[in-house]
Design an enzyme around this catalytic site. Structure first.
Site, mmCIF file in Angstrom:
data_model
loop_
_atom_site.group_PDB
_atom_site.id
_atom_site.type_symbol
_atom_site.label_atom_id
_atom_site.label_comp_id
_atom_site.label_asym_id
_atom_site.label_seq_id
_atom_site.Cartn_x
_atom_site.Cartn_y
_atom_site.Cartn_z
ATOM 1 N N GLU A 197 1.680 -0.170 -4.816
ATOM 2 C CA GLU A 197 0.633 0.738 -5.286
ATOM 3 C C GLU A 197 1.262 2.101 -5.558
ATOM 4 O O GLU A 197 1.714 2.780 -4.633
ATOM 5 C CB GLU A 197 -0.467 0.876 -4.238
ATOM 6 N N ASP A 245 0.826 -1.199 0.000
ATOM 7 C CA ASP A 245 0.000 0.000 0.000
ATOM 8 C C ASP A 245 0.870 1.262 0.000
ATOM 9 O O ASP A 245 1.968 1.280 0.559
ATOM 10 C CB ASP A 245 -0.891 -0.019 1.252
#
Length: 609
Positions: free
Chosen positions: A337, A303
């Site tokens: 990401e 993330d």
């Protein structure tokens, strides 16, 4: 080898040819599969299936603001858990899934946000304890049972991890004065308390560009920008315990996601870890190595990767890869990401070169697909995007490992995006465009990611919380009034329909993809594209014997024809999906006639001798 003379056909040619036997491929074992061979299913466990109602409130008691549980509210826990996910593995196996990526399952702060605008950590990104699953989802034993059950079905397990931040626990004694605005390193250096003219602190500290133990031993006072404060009730809430010390956070205020603050600011108020600090680096390696050792998981989705300094990844990635190899996981995958919604892979490729991330989520592919199917741009957009594959570290070979996707839990579902681009679009056309998008993703280079619910025709009202509907019967009104495609069902019902047209399409292409290594590990060559909506075609080549496959798509809303180039030795085709011509028109050219939003996936079945 079968040898025969081709009929003249329309070729005006006669000559020797040989039939290409359809490949009979022994499926590689789970550990032997490379990232590009996976068909990934991304799911939020809270919104999938409730297998244990006794854990709906997690480890907490009280009302929804104490427990985070309220299945009627889109921003609170709904009850899905690890047992529920495990119970639906048969469904995912039938869909053709080979890897499951789920949103973070770590223990979260149950509720955050200002009074009247609270929401819960059902999504998993507000971590307090990195060492165990959230009580709403289950126990470490139940997580092990899930991983073991998935592995028994040949499915890999990818964890979604966060190294950039923790839950919002730290506040600033002087934050209200500026509404917690970001304070820059120039105006608020590490060497003074408050502004640059403030009292000297941290003597000898040479800044965050030197991540040595010796340098960071001199950073002892965290009051260089704001004065961080940990509320008494939460002084020991984070696990491991070192995470409770403010010295391991940047403490510079909220990020605006531009410039310096994109890396050093708090992501929407979440406590931003000082990832340049050697203790943070070693601590994160310890945390996530433990999950690899204890459970034998197969990969990490990382993330907010672009908000972490490159030096962190250059240390973290090889350390995790070493642990994985030591534990018999040779193809452990990690993908970061790096959010950028433009069909240009230059920006996201930076992170594979400078930061040394093995792969990144292919936001460029997603943006190109939206341009083609939502905004009626020419198929040249996708061709140009694929041209950029050379920019990734490792070039086109590395690009085959990039997870491709059409929509997600942040930006919204592909169906939702297309509907926003085309107000008034009919349900039938929306379904056809979404089906074409999935057919393309499952045929083109990359590791395709199916966003949970897309196979059931979910169409949300927007991104973020509006794109996180329940697969189990929902009690959330803002979901239950959605008009799904390909079905008369609503989200008020259980949606695991194996006869749904999107489920059937994804299953069909998953089986084809897994049976033909050209579509998973093969080189891709763009064969045809146009300046307007219409034909896009690529060849894929078997990585062992070089056999050619041709994938042809029509992104236009009317039938289209095109002469598509291919290898000059090709003579005849086998149709894998859609309608392929029986034979080439001439060496190097085949005529395709496709309906609106149609496709043809073909294997060259005969080649010239």
């Amino acid at each position: 080898m079968i040898r025969f003379v081709l009929p003249l056909l329309a070729l005006g040619l006669a000559g020797c040819a040989h039939a290409q036997a359809a490949p009979t491929i022994a499926a590689p074992s789970l550990r032997d599969r490379t990232p590009s061979e996976e068909i990934v299913y991304f799911v939020l466990p809270d919104r999938f299936e409730n297998g244990d109602r006794t854990n709906d409130k997690g480890d907490f008691k009280g009302d929804r603001l104490a427990t985070g549980y309220d299945p009627t509210a889109k921003g609170f826990y709904h009850g899905g858990d690890l047992k529920g996910l495990t119970s639906r593995l048969d469904y995912l196996e039938k869909l053709g899934v080979t890897a499951i990526w789920f949103a973070p399952i770590f223990q979260n702060k149950p509720v955050q946000g200002p009074k009247g605008d609270e929401s819960a950590g059902y999504h998993g990104y507000w971590v307090t304890d990195f060492t165990r699953p959230d009580g709403h989802f289950g126990t470490r034993a139940e997580f092990k049972a899930f991983v073991d059950a998935a592995h028994a079905k040949g499915m890999k397990v990818y964890m979604d991890i966060i190294t950039n931040h923790t839950a919002d626990v730290i506040t600033y004694a002087d934050g209200d004065e500026t509404n917690f605005e970001y304070r820059s390193k120039g105006d608020y250096p590490y060497s003074t308390a408050g502004k640059a003219e403030g009292t000297p602190i941290n003597p000898g500290f040479m800044g965050d560009e030197d991540s040595s133990d010796a340098n960071f031993a001199k950073l002892t006072n965290p009051n260089y920008a704001y004065r961080p404060v940990v509320p008494a009730a939460e002084k020991n809430v984070k696990v491991p315990a070192w995470l409770n010390d403010p010295i391991y956070y940047h403490n510079r205020g909220n990020s605006s996601f531009t410039g310096e603050d994109s890396r050093f600011g708090d992501f929407s108020g979440l406590d931003d870890l000082f990832t340049e600090h050697p203790r943070v680096r070693s601590g994160m390696i310890e945390i996530f190595s433990g999950w690899v050792r204890d459970f034998g998981i197969d990969g990490f989705r990382i993330d907010t990767a672009r908000h972490v300094d490159p030096g962190f990844w250059q240390t973290f990635v090889p350390a995790i890869e070493k642990v994985a190899h030591e534990n018999g996981i040779p193809n452990f995958t990690m993908f970061g990401e790096v959010y950028k919604d433009v069909p240009d892979n230059g920006y996201i490729a930076e992170y594979t070169r400078r930061d040394k991330l093995p792969a990144v989520l292919d936001f460029a592919f997603q943006a190109a697909m939206r341009e083609l199917l939502g905004r009626d741009r020419g198929t040249v957009v996708l061709a140009h995007m694929f041209d950029g594959d050379v920019l990734y570290e490792g070039g086109e070979d590395a690009a085959r490992n990039l997870p491709t996707f059409l929509g997600n839990h942040d930006m919204g579902r592909f169906s939702t995006l297309l509907k926003a681009d085309k107000p008034g679009i009919s349900q039938d056309e929306l379904l056809r465009r979404v089906m074409l998008g999935h057919a393309m993703m499952l045929s083109l280079r990359g590791a395709p990611v199916i966003y949970y619910g897309d196979e059931q025709g979910f169409v949300g009202d927007g991104g973020d919380q509006l794109a996180r509907e329940d697969m189990m019967p929902s009690k959330t009104a803002v979901y239950n009034d959605n008009d799904l495609i390909g079905t008369n069902a609503t989200t008020a019902e259980s949606n695991f329909d194996e006869s749904h047209p999107l489920f059937r399409l994804i299953r069909e292409f998953s089986l084809i993809r897994r049976a033909h290594p050209a579509l998973t590990r093969g080189k891709q060559v763009v064969r045809h594209y146009e300046q307007t909506p219409g034909i896009f075609a690529v060849s894929r080549f078997d990585p062992v014997n070089g056999d050619e496959y041709l994938a042809v798509f029509n992104t236009g809303n009317a039938p289209r024809s095109a002469n598509v180039t291919l290898g000059y030795d090709a003579r005849a085709f086998e149709s894998l999906s859609g309608s392929c011509p029986a034979a080439v028109t001439a060496p190097g050219s085949a005529a395709f006639n496709l309906p609106a939003f149609g496709w043809a996936l073909c294997r060259v079945s005969e080649t010239a001798e």
